[in-house]
Design an enzyme around this catalytic site. Structure first.
Site, mmCIF file in Angstrom:
data_model
loop_
_atom_site.group_PDB
_atom_site.id
_atom_site.type_symbol
_atom_site.label_atom_id
_atom_site.label_comp_id
_atom_site.label_asym_id
_atom_site.label_seq_id
_atom_site.Cartn_x
_atom_site.Cartn_y
_atom_site.Cartn_z
ATOM 1 N N CYS A 23 36.596 41.221 43.224
ATOM 2 C CA CYS A 23 35.609 40.821 41.787
ATOM 3 C C CYS A 23 34.357 40.959 42.627
ATOM 4 C CB CYS A 23 36.025 39.520 41.463
ATOM 5 S SG CYS A 23 37.287 39.560 40.362
ATOM 6 N N GLY A 30 29.841 32.394 57.046
ATOM 7 C CA GLY A 30 31.112 32.845 57.808
ATOM 8 C C GLY A 30 30.798 34.462 57.644
#
Length: 437
Positions: A264, A257
């Site tokens: 993070c 994607g």
């Protein structure tokens, strides 16, 4: 036990409420008065499923309170430091300003036998340095490092029923005391046979960054395969299904994607590279630079695919971006691929409207120049193209026929490969996926 939690952001607020749920007497401390006011009123200062209900439940027991005064930590036996470690401006390295400040303010309230526990994600070597500061400022107190493994959207569950505990402790009696104290804190999940590893400081610090680096590598790997599939006509989704059947590889995180974002993975892999360079081991992590490059390249590729979708030029085209958060079930827009793509589309001449069920307020602060519409149907109206970049359930469940009646042109780019191409094409849509024919 009486516990203090220093830092009531995403990690700290969830941890404080969860520790109270486990039966402890907890005070959460933060310098942000607005955040503390919200928490005192039982309001979560960010979107996290289950947290508002948990806050209400535990505050009714009287076991959870909040304060802006570090003196509220006085008398606690275990002190968790849960402050952020953002990326330094203009650098890859982690900014430890908040961690250092939290320990500096906490140390005067530590007493013999107290356990100070770091949960923030820090560069390896930080705990050893802070242990010296604790020993000098509060003789008899002990530092432990207990990394967190929360997934946004699942943070409450991940705290109350984690898949493992890792304790980084010193050798000898001090380490045994810290281990005993943490075992008491986590007695309930440990009684359910949650695995527990007791290691040294450095190993505990490396666990979170190593795990995030592996996950980031897995995501970038399948996105690299998506580029190959696009060049050959292969289907990256079927490819991921096939290689994911190998239990050495697994199917999780093999979803091609627009790539990863959030607070993070991007900053952690960059901080890991920076720290490896400081240690003279930078060659060991050179592959992470390509992981990062592949991830950032996905965003540019989505812009290119959108341009192709609308006939070769974005100028004057109305594009609706479905999603602002970096992932569903979150209002976190830090390093969000969706917002990055939306901004690039607008810079190249498109008229962009961004919609999201939870993250628009935060998105407006990051990209005030974009247009935002909370109502999905209004956001779809008269669009020349839809670009799905955050896989919220309401986007995955859109009816292609009904959606087609709202737009000007039936062009859709499925940037998360979560829609059924056949049903959208059958409804007359020009459908494009990532690495799918």
């Amino acid at each position: 036990m009486r516990i203090s939690v220093i830092g009531c952001g995403y990690l700290g607020a969830v941890h404080a409420a969860s520790m109270a749920k486990l039966g402890h007497d907890v005070v959460g401390i933060d310098v942000d008065e607005r955040k503390i006011t919200d928490l005192q009123a039982g309001r979560a200062p960010f979107f996290e499923p289950g947290l508002p209900e948990l806050l209400t439940e535990v505050q009714e027991t009287g076991r959870l309170s909040f304060s802006t005064d570090m003196a509220a930590a006085e008398g606690a036996q275990v002190h968790f430091v849960c402050v952020g470690t953002p990326q330094r401006k203009g650098e890859y390295a982690a900014d430890l300003t908040y961690v250092d400040a939290a320990f500096t303010e906490l140390i005067p309230y530590l007493h013999e036998g107290d356990i100070a526990v770091g949960k923030s994600t820090v560069p390896v070597g930080t705990a050893a340095r802070l242990a010296e500061a604790v020993a000098a400022g509060a003789p008899g107190a002990v530092l432990a490092w207990n990394p967190e493994f929360l997934r946004e959207g699942h943070a409450v569950k991940d705290t109350l029923t984690p898949d493992r505990f890792v304790y980084g402790v010193p050798e000898g009696a001090a380490g045994e005391a810290a281990t005993s104290a943490l075992d008491e804190v986590y007695a309930t999940p440990l009684s359910d046979d949650t695995p527990r590893l007791v290691v040294d400081y450095a190993t505990a610090e490396l666990v979170k960054t190593a795990a995030n680096s592996f996950l980031a590598t897995k995501i970038s790997f399948i996105n690299a395969m998506a580029e190959i599939c696009a060049a050959t006509g292969a289907d990256v989704t079927a490819l991921a299904d096939a290689i994911g059947m190998d239990d050495r590889i697994g199917r999780k995180f093999l979803n091609a994607g627009v790539g990863f974002g959030g607070g993070c993975l991007p900053k952690d892999i960059r901080a890991f590279m920076a720290r490896a360079g400081e240690l003279g081991a930078d060659q060991a992590l050179t592959f992470l630079r390509e992981v990062d490059d592949i991830n950032m390249r996905r965003r540019s590729r989505v812009v290119e695919l959108t341009r192709e979708l609308v006939g070769g030029s974005l100028i004057g085209k109305r594009v609706t971006v479905l999603g602002a958060a970096f992932k569903p079930n979150s209002d976190d827009v830090r390093d969000s691929p969706a917002l990055s793509v939306a901004a690039q589309l607008q810079l190249q001449g498109a008229t962009v409207t961004v919609t999201d069920p939870e993250a628009l307020d935060n998105a407006k602060l990051r990209f005030p120049e974009l247009s935002y519409e909370p109502d999905l149907k209004k956001a779809l109206y008269n669009a020349h193209a839809l670009v799905l970049l955050t896989e919220w359930d309401q986007y995955k469940g859109m009816d292609p026929v009904e959606t087609g009646s709202l737009v000007d042109e039936q062009n859709i780019l499925d940037g998360r490969n979560v829609l059924d191409p056949a049903s959208w094409r059958a409804a007359g849509w020009n459908y494009r996926g990532i690495g799918r024919p």
